[in-house]
Design a protein around this motif. Structure first.
Motif, mmCIF file in Angstrom:
data_model
loop_
_atom_site.group_PDB
_atom_site.id
_atom_site.type_symbol
_atom_site.label_atom_id
_atom_site.label_comp_id
_atom_site.label_asym_id
_atom_site.label_seq_id
_atom_site.Cartn_x
_atom_site.Cartn_y
_atom_site.Cartn_z
ATOM 1 N N LEU A 24 -9.853 7.785 37.888
ATOM 2 C CA LEU A 24 -10.919 7.936 37.507
ATOM 3 C C LEU A 24 -10.493 9.886 37.650
ATOM 4 C CD1 LEU A 24 -14.107 5.945 39.691
ATOM 5 C CD2 LEU A 24 -12.779 5.298 37.490
ATOM 6 N N GLU A 25 -10.193 10.071 38.301
ATOM 7 C CA GLU A 25 -10.036 12.121 38.503
ATOM 8 C C GLU A 25 -8.972 12.099 37.262
ATOM 9 O OE1 GLU A 25 -7.848 15.356 40.790
ATOM 10 O OE2 GLU A 25 -9.033 13.509 41.826
ATOM 11 N N GLY A 26 -7.998 10.627 37.245
ATOM 12 C CA GLY A 26 -6.885 11.132 35.791
ATOM 13 C C GLY A 26 -7.887 10.947 34.558
ATOM 14 N N VAL A 27 -8.707 9.800 34.755
ATOM 15 C CA VAL A 27 -9.240 9.452 33.342
ATOM 16 C C VAL A 27 -9.916 11.081 32.294
ATOM 17 C CG1 VAL A 27 -11.022 8.341 31.777
ATOM 18 C CG2 VAL A 27 -9.156 6.863 33.931
ATOM 19 N N ASN A 28 -10.300 11.399 33.464
ATOM 20 C CA ASN A 28 -11.813 12.281 33.749
ATOM 21 C C ASN A 28 -10.389 13.794 33.406
ATOM 22 O OD1 ASN A 28 -14.371 11.774 34.342
ATOM 23 N ND2 ASN A 28 -14.006 10.984 35.893
ATOM 24 N N LEU A 29 -9.622 14.443 34.385
ATOM 25 C CA LEU A 29 -8.445 15.287 33.046
ATOM 26 C C LEU A 29 -8.545 14.786 31.941
ATOM 27 C CD1 LEU A 29 -6.253 15.331 36.126
ATOM 28 C CD2 LEU A 29 -8.194 17.454 35.884
ATOM 29 N N GLU A 30 -7.631 13.806 31.415
ATOM 30 C CA GLU A 30 -7.659 13.656 29.910
ATOM 31 C C GLU A 30 -8.904 13.494 29.628
ATOM 32 O OE1 GLU A 30 -5.246 12.725 27.973
ATOM 33 O OE2 GLU A 30 -4.400 13.424 30.550
ATOM 34 N N LEU A 31 -9.807 13.388 29.509
ATOM 35 C CA LEU A 31 -11.308 14.216 28.907
ATOM 36 C C LEU A 31 -11.706 15.628 28.556
ATOM 37 C CD1 LEU A 31 -13.708 10.782 29.993
ATOM 38 C CD2 LEU A 31 -12.503 10.962 27.307
#
Length: 118
Positions: A24-31
């Motif tokens: 989830l942290e990785g997806v949030n970084l992309e967002l």
């Protein structure tokens, strides 16, 4: 929900709370990287705790396909409606399932996750 991308946490790979948080942290970084052009946040699915929706329809899979969580196999993109059949099936180890809509295999993966030993 039309036009919005959603994904499911791959519990076969993200088998601990730490790995789920990492995904989830990785997806949030992309967002966050996309924020100037496409402000968005993740919304948790109310009936599947492993599923999330990106709340901005201008973001599509191409924006997140190269994200680290996807590259590591921690998430797989799937519509919320495609997540319903595996959640409704009472599948057990040893059962046989013929998935007539198995491309690219998200429902089959979800079934495998449900019967995999913890």
């Amino acid at each position: 929900l039309k036009g919005r991308i959603s994904f499911d946490i791959n519990k076969l790979k993200a088998s601990s709370p730490v790995l789920v948080a990492e995904a989830l942290e990785g997806v949030n970084l992309e967002l966050q990287r996309l924020r100037k052009r496409h402000p968005a946040k993740l919304v948790r699915c109310p009936w599947n705790p492993d599923a999330y929706l990106v709340d901005n329809s201008s973001i599509d899979v191409s924006h997140l396909i190269d994200s680290q969580p996807h590259q590591d196999g921690l998430i797989h993109f799937q519509s919320w409606t495609s997540m319903i059949p595996p959640l409704c099936m009472d599948i057990k180890p040893g059962d046989r399932v013929l998935d007539m809509c198995a491309a690219p295999g998200g429902k089959t993966a979800m079934l495998a996750e449900r019967i995999s030993p913890a």
